[in-house]
Motif scaffolding. Sequence first.
Motif, PDB file in Angstrom:
ATOM      1  N   LYS A 116      34.776  47.725  36.499  1.00  0.00           N
ATOM      2  CA  LYS A 116      36.221  47.811  36.287  1.00  0.00           C
ATOM      3  C   LYS A 116      36.614  47.111  34.992  1.00  0.00           C
ATOM      4  O   LYS A 116      36.169  46.005  34.704  1.00  0.00           O
ATOM      5  N   GLU A 176      39.401  45.724  34.132  1.00  0.00           N
ATOM      6  CA  GLU A 176      40.158  44.479  34.305  1.00  0.00           C
ATOM      7  C   GLU A 176      39.229  43.272  34.450  1.00  0.00           C
ATOM      8  O   GLU A 176      39.529  42.189  33.943  1.00  0.00           O
ATOM      9  N   GLY A 223      44.503  42.161  40.634  1.00  0.00           N
ATOM     10  CA  GLY A 223      43.524  43.246  40.605  1.00  0.00           C
ATOM     11  C   GLY A 223      42.963  43.526  41.989  1.00  0.00           C
ATOM     12  O   GLY A 223      42.874  44.681  42.414  1.00  0.00           O
TER      13      GLY A 223
END
Length: 526
Positions: free
Chosen positions: A395, A397, A421
């Motif tokens: 991911k 993030e 998140g």
Amino acid sequence: MAEEQMQQLRSKATELLLREEWEEAVLAYCQVINLCQDQISKTQQHPDPDHLSKLHRSLCLALSNRAEARSRLREFALALKDCDQALKIGSTHFKTLLCKGKLLLNLNRYSMALDCFKAALLADPQASGNAESLNGYLEKCKKLEFLSRTGAFDLSDWVVNGYRGKPPELAEYIGAVQIRKSGISGRGLFATKNIDAGTLVLVTKAIATERGILPSEDSGENAQLVMWKNFIDKVSGFVTQCPRTCILMNTLSTGEDEEGLAVPDISLFRPEAEENSHSNEKPDMGRILSVLDVNSLVEDAVSAKVLGKNSGYYGVGLWLLASFINHSCSPNARRLHVGDYVMVHTSRDVKAGEEITFTYYDALSPFNKRKEMTKTWGFQCNCKRCKFEEEMCAKQEIREIEIGLERGMDMGGAVYKLEEGMRRWVVRGKGKGFLRASFWSAYSEAYGSDKSMKRWGRRIPAVDAAVDSILEVAGSDDRLLKVLVDGLKKSNGVADMERALKLGRGVYGKAFKKQALRTLLELGSH
């Protein structure tokens, strides 16, 4: 002539024994014993009961004294054989019974040692008045046998008194565990029943240890190499002298053909099993080096705590049964080092059938750093946590948070971003604990900063909530304990001290009364 020669040899051997020249004493007593046996053989051809009785008494005493010298050289197996031969001649020979009792005690065979000391007391009732009294040995055996059977260790007084004096005497102990094939690697140690956090799994003494204060400058590496060489010499020497240790060493992994290794019964590692261990196995230096390379433990490891005098040293040792404990990034056990003993206890609740694991490197570090460490250790970790985080690290993030932390991003902001998140990715339960453990450095700095808490405090999890979720997946840890205790101090949360004590039991085990645990919590929070 033979009588005179015997007297001279006995005098020489006795003098060497008194001067504590053990190797020379063994050689001298070998001569006495050979001469005695030769004279007994000749006398039996022309029986002289009085002379024969005198020769048997001389032989019994010589065997007993050789056993004493051999025990000082740590040649325990040979020393026990001498004792048994002497007791065949005189079953109530006080000195031999005392020597055999001490040998068995040294080998952690407490019940058998107790029987020897009881027999010695019956053989010489007045012996209990000696300075080194038999009653003292009897009480010591009873205490150690009880500890070995129950695991009811209590180190509280020693801790509260600031580790003054020698470490308390410990006994070999094996709890509710067994050795089985492991899904992690080769063989592992498994719980045979549900175990609460802080419960002892095993207590065992090192085959050998080597300790020293390493210099901080470049010569530190050389000093470590010297220590390692000394350690190898100690282990190989003991394996050569003790057949049982050789047998047990040969059950350990050398790092090859992990799946093809036999699974030894855990009873083999109980001290009393020595009675049944007869083997002509010889130690192989190449194998010893491979075993030490794979199985040696350092005392200052992340999953360990050193108590007492050796805490200022770099120490390495080999603890046989502990060698079966595999690594996991989601560990459930820790270890305490007390003198030459290691005490392994659960750091969180463990279910029956679950494998006992501790971490070989820092479990409170990001996935990528842990992955690098597996290369250093020469294995790949495939625990549930690593598999979960490998997916999560894809991911964007997560990568942004990692880069931000490297560039000095505000820790509270990093925690907030991760929590947001996880909410969007619908991460629940253990998944939250896994990620929080990986970014623990950010959480701990945020919780430790008044400025950060003032800004982010209401938007990030409370300290106890974060600690509890990490505790569930990574077990108790000193750093979790420190943040929790510091938080309690700031909020005057006296009522929550029970929470800290529970976490403390996961770090230090249940071998402490509440006051001792409070002392350790204070030490751990600095």
